[in-house]
Scaffold this active site. Structure first.
Site, mmCIF file in Angstrom:
data_model
loop_
_atom_site.group_PDB
_atom_site.id
_atom_site.type_symbol
_atom_site.label_atom_id
_atom_site.label_comp_id
_atom_site.label_asym_id
_atom_site.label_seq_id
_atom_site.Cartn_x
_atom_site.Cartn_y
_atom_site.Cartn_z
ATOM 1 C CE LYS A 173 18.208 82.976 33.506
ATOM 2 N NZ LYS A 173 17.065 83.833 33.295
ATOM 3 C CE LYS A 192 12.550 84.892 26.894
ATOM 4 N NZ LYS A 192 11.359 85.633 26.649
ATOM 5 C CE LYS A 204 14.398 77.558 31.090
ATOM 6 N NZ LYS A 204 13.788 78.412 32.060
HETATM 7 P P1 TYM Z 1 10.215 83.892 30.484
HETATM 8 O O1 TYM Z 1 10.259 85.214 29.787
HETATM 9 O O2 TYM Z 1 11.470 83.112 30.574
HETATM 10 O O3 TYM Z 1 9.129 82.961 29.794
HETATM 11 C C1 TYM Z 1 7.777 83.382 29.546
HETATM 12 C C2 TYM Z 1 6.838 82.207 29.761
HETATM 13 O O4 TYM Z 1 7.216 81.108 28.927
HETATM 14 C C3 TYM Z 1 7.368 79.929 29.696
HETATM 15 N N1 TYM Z 1 8.442 79.105 29.114
HETATM 16 C C4 TYM Z 1 8.336 77.811 28.782
HETATM 17 N N2 TYM Z 1 7.302 76.951 28.874
HETATM 18 C C5 TYM Z 1 7.496 75.686 28.437
HETATM 19 N N3 TYM Z 1 8.686 75.245 27.910
HETATM 20 C C6 TYM Z 1 9.749 76.078 27.806
HETATM 21 N N4 TYM Z 1 10.897 75.655 27.284
HETATM 22 C C7 TYM Z 1 9.597 77.431 28.252
HETATM 23 N N5 TYM Z 1 10.430 78.506 28.300
HETATM 24 C C8 TYM Z 1 9.708 79.525 28.833
HETATM 25 C C9 TYM Z 1 7.734 80.410 31.091
HETATM 26 O O5 TYM Z 1 7.417 79.444 32.064
HETATM 27 C C10 TYM Z 1 6.896 81.665 31.209
HETATM 28 O O6 TYM Z 1 5.587 81.349 31.637
HETATM 29 N N6 TYM Z 1 10.182 85.318 35.254
HETATM 30 C C11 TYM Z 1 9.346 85.124 34.069
HETATM 31 C C12 TYM Z 1 8.597 86.366 33.659
HETATM 32 C C13 TYM Z 1 7.760 86.945 34.733
HETATM 33 C C14 TYM Z 1 6.532 86.452 35.228
HETATM 34 C C15 TYM Z 1 6.137 87.368 36.236
HETATM 35 C C16 TYM Z 1 5.744 85.343 34.925
HETATM 36 C C17 TYM Z 1 8.057 88.083 35.422
HETATM 37 N N7 TYM Z 1 7.087 88.335 36.307
HETATM 38 C C18 TYM Z 1 4.957 87.191 36.954
HETATM 39 C C19 TYM Z 1 4.553 85.172 35.648
HETATM 40 C C20 TYM Z 1 4.181 86.081 36.638
HETATM 41 C C21 TYM Z 1 10.244 84.708 32.939
HETATM 42 O O7 TYM Z 1 11.405 85.022 32.888
HETATM 43 O O8 TYM Z 1 9.578 84.053 31.935
#
Ligand code: TYM
Length: 343
Positions: free
Chosen positions: A114, A208, A205
């Site tokens: 990022k 969003k 990947k």
């Molecule tokens: P975020 O909001 O980017 O994504 C939410 C969840 O979706 C999964 N994910 C994917 N899995 C498979 N293929 C993809 N292309 C894909 N894109 C997203 C992510 O792995 C995630 O599980 N930092 C985290 C949010 C967060 C969090 C936490 C997660 C904040 N605190 C504590 C677990 C525990 C995030 O930005 O996910």
């Protein structure tokens, strides 16, 4: 079992989120044994790590809550809330900032991706993002954290922070053994759907933050949009192979077969047993139909739920109050271990 996970309320919920994480959240909630608990939250504090529009963040938080309920998260069985209403997350992050090391954060691939070449111009929040993520799960003594593959490194960091904090500060039991303050959380990562890739580039990947809408299927897409995105998905001119080994070096084909497999619960080998030798002209419409069948009902529920902002606010307020209750003992124990008193 204490299951905890979060999602950022930036942009729409997409197929990668759903297959990589949310579907597992729902399965874990539905399979829960008495005495266990699931907590799911909208990581609105994490959203501050990137430039954002305040009004849009507020709207996106409510919409994401609606999307999670539409996917099957039941606010009566899971604790559903947004971080900002539970200040304990931010408080614990500050305590853990004393334990996390600069070198650990510097190695985070999400930070490197990022920030790119412009590290100096990034917010401090983007750098310390994984410490807040560690606080999110350690606050609740999470045992299991269902996430996609891309979050694995952040979870390993959470374990490192917990371990170091316990080593440095855990009080002693009467018999002299350590009384750890934090539980080391286990990531739960799905096999087939751990990493859903962009429809425009099988090596990136699905995300969003990709500027191209055609790169992802959003849960709010209608049937025509889903079919159009799948038909326009990047592929190669070869027919599908009959064996999984034939997908090597064909990332776009592998991704579409992986999505099909994840949706049906079959192995990719079984998908290729049906479609091997056929071209994308036959495979893509079948995949599109499958997606429409799976996502259609979720979309319909979402459209209804998101119209009732008051009901969503009430769900989040109720969840936040439960979350504050669940998190307080651990936060107090962390203060105490550090020689601080929390009233
Ligand atoms: P975020 O909001 O980017 O994504 C939410 C969840 O979706 C999964 N994910 C994917 N899995 C498979 N293929 C993809 N292309 C894909 N894109 C997203 C992510 O792995 C995630 O599980 N930092 C985290 C949010 C967060 C969090 C936490 C997660 C904040 N605190 C504590 C677990 C525990 C995030 O930005 O996910």
């Amino acid at each position: 079992m204490r299951v905890v996970s979060g999602i950022q309320p930036t942009g729409d919920l997409h197929l990668g989120n759903y297959l990589g994480a949310i579907r597992n959240w729902v399965r874990m909630q539905d399979a829960l044994e008495p005495g266990s608990e699931t907590l799911f939250f909208l990581a609105d504090l994490h959203a501050l790590s990137q430039p954002h529009d305040p009004a849009a963040l507020r709207a996106a938080t409510l919409e994401m809550a609606a999307a999670l309920v539409a996917c099957g998260i039941d606010p009566d069985r899971s604790v559903l809330f947004n971080q900002a209403q539970v200040p304990l997350h931010a408080e614990l992050q500050w305590l853990l900032n004393g334990t996390a090391r600069m070198g650990w954060l510097n190695r985070m691939t999400q930070w490197k991706d990022k920030a790119g070449k412009n590290r100096e111009g990034q917010s401090v929040a983007l750098f310390t993002y994984p410490v807040l993520q560690a606080a999110d799960v350690l606050l609740y003594q999470a045992t299991h954290v269902p996430v996609g593959e891309d979050q694995k490194q952040h979870l390993e960091l959470a374990r490192d922070i917990a371990q170091k904090f316990n080593n440095d500060f855990a009080p002693k039991n009467e018999d002299g053994s350590d009384a750890p303050v934090f539980t080391l959380p286990e990531p739960i990562i799905p096999g087939e759907a751990a990493r859903i890739m962009s429809l425009r580039d099988g090596t990136a990947k699905m995300s969003k933050s990709d500027p191209s809408e055609m790169s992802r299927i959003n849960l709010v897409d209608d049937a025509d949009t889903v079919m159009q995105k799948i038909k326009k998905a990047k592929t190669d001119p070869e027919p599908l192979p009959s064996e999984v080994a034939g997908l090597a070096g064909r990332p776009e084909a592998a991704n579409l077969v992986g999505i099909y497999a994840a949706l049906t619960g079959a192995e990719p080998a079984a998908v290729l047993a049906d479609f091997g030798g056929k071209g994308f002209g036959a495979f893509k419409p079948a995949l599109g139909e499958l997606l429409i069948e799976t996502l259609g009902p979720i979309r319909d529920r979402f459209v209804t739920l998101k119209q009732d902002g008051e009901a969503l606010d009430a769900i989040l307020a109720r969840g936040a109050s439960k979350a504050r209750e669940r998190g307080t003992p651990t936060l107090s124990a962390a203060y105490q271990a550090l020689g601080l008193v929390r009233h």
